[in-house]
Design a protein around this motif. Structure first.
Motif: not given
Length: 181
Positions: A40-44, A46-51
């Motif tokens: 999971l990576i912080n994008h702005d 929000t934590y999300a899984f890259p594709n």
């Protein structure tokens, strides 16, 4: 979508472990056969899984992952941890010379005893501090997967690891020579 919801969506039939640790510790989680893995990576904020996830955590994948130098914002991570729920079977917090303590404080108290563990390198002098917060499970990083496989809830499921980097590395502070990216 919350971290718990994302993990449950990506790994619905697995025993799920969220590891909050330093990316250079990943070799400790390599096993045979390899486990499913996602970062999971912080994008702005929000934590999300890259594709590109999930993958399996092999030695080659670990070496690649060690060079993914995520931007780390502990304030955002602490806020995000307050929403973790039992959809995540275990939250493993890396102590890293007590750098995990602010994260341990952010995890909901209802999860600390049965759905969390503090992991460490070779010793944990801060263990009494974590115990005072309600944590009861402690193990060396290298023993985490072995410990999980003896957990009754995990014995009949495959294990899936999700990971959030908690220490920011970059070219200025990471001095191990690596081949160019």
């Amino acid at each position: 979508m919350s971290i718990s919801d994302q993990i449950h969506h990506l790994f619905p039939e697995f025993y799920t472990v969220l590891i909050l640790d330093n990316e250079v510790t990943l070799d400790a989680f390599i096993t045979e056969p390899p486990v499913k893995w996602a970062r999971l990576i912080n994008h702005d904020g929000t934590y999300a899984f890259p594709n590109e996830y999930p993958t399996t955590l092999t030695k080659a994948e670990s070496d690649r992952e060690e060079l993914n130098w995520d931007k780390v914002d502990l304030d955002i991570l602490r806020k995000t941890l307050t929403d973790i729920d039992t959809a995540v079977d275990l939250v493993a917090i890396g102590n890293n010379a007590s750098q995990g303590l602010p994260l341990a404080e952010a995890l909901p108290p209802s999860l600390r005893e049965s759905n969390a563990a503090i992991i460490y390198g070779t010793s944990l002098p801060e263990q009494p501090v974590y115990q005072a917060l309600g944590y009861t499970k402690f193990c060396a990083r290298d023993d985490l997967l072995k410990t999980i496989t003896t957990t009754p809830r995990a014995t009949d499921k495959e294990i899936a690891l999700s990971f959030i980097n908690t220490i920011e590395h970059n070219d200025q502070n990471y001095h191990t020579p690596w081949p160019p990216r």
